[in-house]
Design an enzyme around this catalytic site. Structure first.
Site, PDB file in Angstrom:
ATOM      1  N   LEU A 145      27.777  21.183  -3.255  1.00 29.84           N
ATOM      2  CA  LEU A 145      28.545  22.392  -3.562  1.00 29.84           C
ATOM      3  C   LEU A 145      28.766  22.572  -5.057  1.00 29.84           C
ATOM      4  CD1 LEU A 145      31.260  22.110  -0.763  1.00 29.84           C
ATOM      5  CD2 LEU A 145      29.173  23.473  -0.728  1.00 29.84           C
TER       6      LEU A 145
ATOM      7  N   GLY B 204      30.022  18.078 -11.742  1.00 29.41           N
ATOM      8  CA  GLY B 204      30.592  18.047 -13.078  1.00 29.41           C
ATOM      9  C   GLY B 204      29.956  16.917 -13.863  1.00 29.41           C
ATOM     10  N   GLY B 205      30.540  16.597 -14.986  1.00 31.06           N
ATOM     11  CA  GLY B 205      29.964  15.558 -15.815  1.00 31.06           C
ATOM     12  C   GLY B 205      30.066  14.174 -15.209  1.00 31.06           C
ATOM     13  N   MET B 206      31.070  13.942 -14.339  1.00 30.88           N
ATOM     14  CA  MET B 206      31.296  12.591 -13.852  1.00 30.88           C
ATOM     15  C   MET B 206      31.424  12.517 -12.332  1.00 30.88           C
ATOM     16  SD  MET B 206      33.995  11.426 -16.822  1.00 30.88           S
ATOM     17  CE  MET B 206      33.785   9.669 -16.617  1.00 30.88           C
ATOM     18  N   ALA B 207      31.424  13.643 -11.653  1.00 31.82           N
ATOM     19  CA  ALA B 207      31.562  13.635 -10.194  1.00 31.82           C
ATOM     20  C   ALA B 207      30.819  14.821  -9.604  1.00 31.82           C
ATOM     21  CB  ALA B 207      33.042  13.668  -9.795  1.00 31.82           C
ATOM     22  N   GLU B 208      30.584  14.759  -8.303  1.00 32.63           N
ATOM     23  CA  GLU B 208      29.900  15.831  -7.593  1.00 32.63           C
ATOM     24  C   GLU B 208      30.556  16.012  -6.235  1.00 32.63           C
ATOM     25  OE1 GLU B 208      25.846  14.625  -7.167  1.00 32.63           O
ATOM     26  OE2 GLU B 208      26.378  12.642  -6.412  1.00 32.63           O
ATOM     27  N   VAL B 209      30.382  17.208  -5.651  1.00 33.70           N
ATOM     28  CA  VAL B 209      31.013  17.539  -4.383  1.00 33.70           C
ATOM     29  C   VAL B 209      29.950  18.022  -3.408  1.00 33.70           C
ATOM     30  CG1 VAL B 209      32.641  19.059  -3.197  1.00 33.70           C
ATOM     31  CG2 VAL B 209      33.243  18.086  -5.394  1.00 33.70           C
TER      32      VAL B 209
ATOM     33  N   LYS C 197      33.912  14.459  -2.272  1.00 30.42           N
ATOM     34  CA  LYS C 197      33.791  14.342  -3.725  1.00 30.42           C
ATOM     35  C   LYS C 197      33.567  12.875  -4.077  1.00 30.42           C
ATOM     36  CE  LYS C 197      36.692  14.985  -7.866  1.00 30.42           C
ATOM     37  NZ  LYS C 197      37.984  15.540  -8.329  1.00 30.42           N
TER      38      LYS C 197
ATOM     39  N   ASP D  34      46.065  22.027 -14.820  1.00 24.37           N
ATOM     40  CA  ASP D  34      44.675  22.492 -14.897  1.00 24.37           C
ATOM     41  C   ASP D  34      44.454  23.697 -13.980  1.00 24.37           C
ATOM     42  OD1 ASP D  34      42.157  22.394 -15.991  1.00 24.37           O
ATOM     43  OD2 ASP D  34      41.375  20.951 -14.543  1.00 24.37           O
TER      44      ASP D  34
END
Length: 535
Positions: free
Chosen positions: A222, A225-230, A248, A352
């Site tokens: 879906l 990002g720079g350090m994680a994915e979903v 995630k 955020d």
């Protein structure tokens, strides 16, 4: 954790993928057949002197009709319309083309020519192509249909016109053998197609074994990002129970980053204790394959940023924007008033809140996500004094300057988000990170009505109150903001039409994204690098 037989889930995943692919496949077939039929018009005209002009005109007319049909089919499929019956209709038409040609040959060239014409060679090819549409039943049906058409034409029209002593190869026995071969071709193609699908499922299952995180079977990604994915995932424990979740996980290259892992676990710990309809809930935290993951509530929709981006910077309907703000105000009120089990205020701050972290479902539900850098009073020491965390361009002045913050910083971010939803433009802008960092302090925001005349004065006042630079003059809490929004009337009222309007925009945006095959889904609750910037 032990993997729980994902084969049935993999099978359903592949079947669903092939169904989705059917429209693209038929679109390619329609384009190819339209061009091929147009070429056949020219080829038939060139062969006119050899075949005779009566037959030539008949073949040219047939080719022109087919070219027109497939051109129309291509246009319909390209517009996004599709029905499961379309592949069956196309196969019926394709395998019936030689039967029509045989009829023309019989009419203009006689029975012997009709049974020996070169065009009949493609009959078996068309049966094979039907079975290659990833549906074995199409191959079987095509073979049976061709055999039935061939026998019907032979015994009904061709045989009575044959000489009393025809060639052996034109006799009933050989014709029945040919019909049997058509059926056999269909059966063989169906067998090969079924074997191919089974082997594909086996290979996919073996691959998915590497992508199964405990009881979670991964599907499409879906966001990243720079350090994680979903990923969208299926929670599939024993007993046949299944639930769609968003999974995630930390990218393996960052699994050893102690600071990020701490923030990741902190997000899971915090979100698992939050129970509110407008906050994405976290169900589970685990480790698999050398990396950490957490399972979250799956929202079937899009982030607010995706709703705003493809609209050519046009605003949301006013009622949709006020409904969105009212729902988020409720979430923030709950978050800011949250206490520990013994009643001690936690003084939670999201820090955020911005469009990519606000999810909107197909039915207009609003969910606040990504609590990776949220802060509470107990763990305030995790934030370096004088440092800044948050999304540039959506921070309150006190947050951008690295000062102490409370829930009113989230309200300022909500004010910026509401302003953007009402105007279609970001309230704060800058050509560099330094400019954006100081934008909340240095830039003046104009009332949204100056950019969107549909915004009433009462809503202007609400937005500008949220955007007061001095926290003491700002809207004090989410409950007060929600009451102000609920007091609006007319087209700006969040209820009863705001949710329906927001849902309509979400559905239209997602449909547009699917039709254009463009992934407009931005980061969905994906963790961000723990950047520390000095004020």
């Amino acid at each position: 954790m032990i993997t729980r037989n994902p084969s049935s889930t993999v099978s359903r995943f592949l079947d669903a993928h092939l169904r989705r692919d059917a429209q693209t496949r038929e679109l390619s077939v329609a384009r190819f057949m339209s061009i091929l039929s147009a070429i056949c018009v020219v080829v038939a005209a060139a062969l006119g002197p050899a075949m005779g002009w009566d037959l030539t005109f008949a073949l040219m007319g047939l080719s022109a009709v087919l070219s027109g049909y497939y051109a129309c089919m291509w246009w319909v499929l390209r517009s996004g319309a599709f029905h499961p019956a379309i592949p069956w209709l196309n196969v019926f038409i394709e395998v019936s083309i030689p039967a029509v040609v045989l009829t023309f040959d019989l009419r203009y060239q006689g029975p012997v020519y009709a049974l020996t014409a070169p065009t009949l060679v493609i009959w078996g090819t068309l049966v094979t192509l039907a079975g290659l549409r990833s549906n074995p039943r199409l191959g079987l049906a095509a073979g049976a249909l061709v055999a039935a058409e061939y026998l019907a034409l032979y015994f009904g029209f061709v045989r009575p016109l044959l000489p009393d002593q025809p060639l052996v190869t034109l006799g009933p026995l050989f014709i029945c053998v040919r019909a049997f071969f058509f059926v056999a071709t269909g059966a063989l193609t169906a067998t090969l197609a079924r074997h191919f699908l089974e082997r594909t499922k086996s290979a996919l299952a073996a691959l998915r074994e590497q992508e199964v995180m405990g009881k979670y079977v991964l599907h499409e990604r879906l966001g990243a990002g720079g350090m994680a994915e979903v990923y969208r995932a299926t929670y599939s424990p024993e007993g046949g129970f299944e639930k769609q979740v968003a999974l995630k996980r930390i990218l393996p290259s960052y699994a050893d980053d102690a600071a990020f892992v701490t923030m990741f676990r902190r997000e899971a710990e915090l979100c698992s204790s939050l129970y509110h309809p407008n906050i994405v809930q976290v169900f589970d935290l685990g480790r698999h394959g050398g990396t950490y993951f957490l399972a979250m509530e799956y929202v079937d929709g899009l982030p607010l940023s995706a709703l705003l981006k493809p609209r050519n910077r046009r605003p949301l309907p006013v009622s949709a924007a006020t409904f969105l703000a009212a729902e988020l105000a409720s979430a923030l009120d709950y978050l800011h008033r949250r206490t520990s089990a013994d009643g001690v205020p936690l003084r939670l701050v999201h820090r955020d809140l911005n469009p990519p972290n606000i999810l909107v479902s197909r039915i207009g539900e609003v969910k606040l996500s990504d609590f990776g850098i949220a802060r509470d009073a107990v763990r305030a020491h995790l934030t370096v004094a004088g440092s800044v965390r948050g999304k540039l361009g959506y921070m309150a002045p006190e947050q951008a300057m690295g000062r102490d913050i409370d829930g009113r910083a989230d309200l300022f971010a909500l004010g910026l988000t509401l302003h953007e939803a009402l105007t279609g433009q970001r309230a704060l802008s800058g050509h560099s990170e330094e400019v954006l960092l100081r934008a909340a302090v240095d830039q003046e925001v104009v009332p949204p009505s100056q950019l969107n005349p549909a915004v009433p004065l009462a809503l202007d006042l609400i937005v500008m109150s949220l955007l007061q630079k001095d926290p003491e003059r700002r809207t004090p809490n989410g409950a007060a903001l929600r009451q102000q929004l609920l007091a609006l009337d007319g087209p700006a009222a969040p209820y009863p039409h705001g949710q329906a309007e927001l849902a309509r925009v979400a559905r239209d945006t997602k449909t547009l994204a699917e039709q254009l095959t463009v992934d407009t889904v931005e980061t969905l609750a994906v963790g961000k690098p723990p950047v520390v910037r000095s004020a």
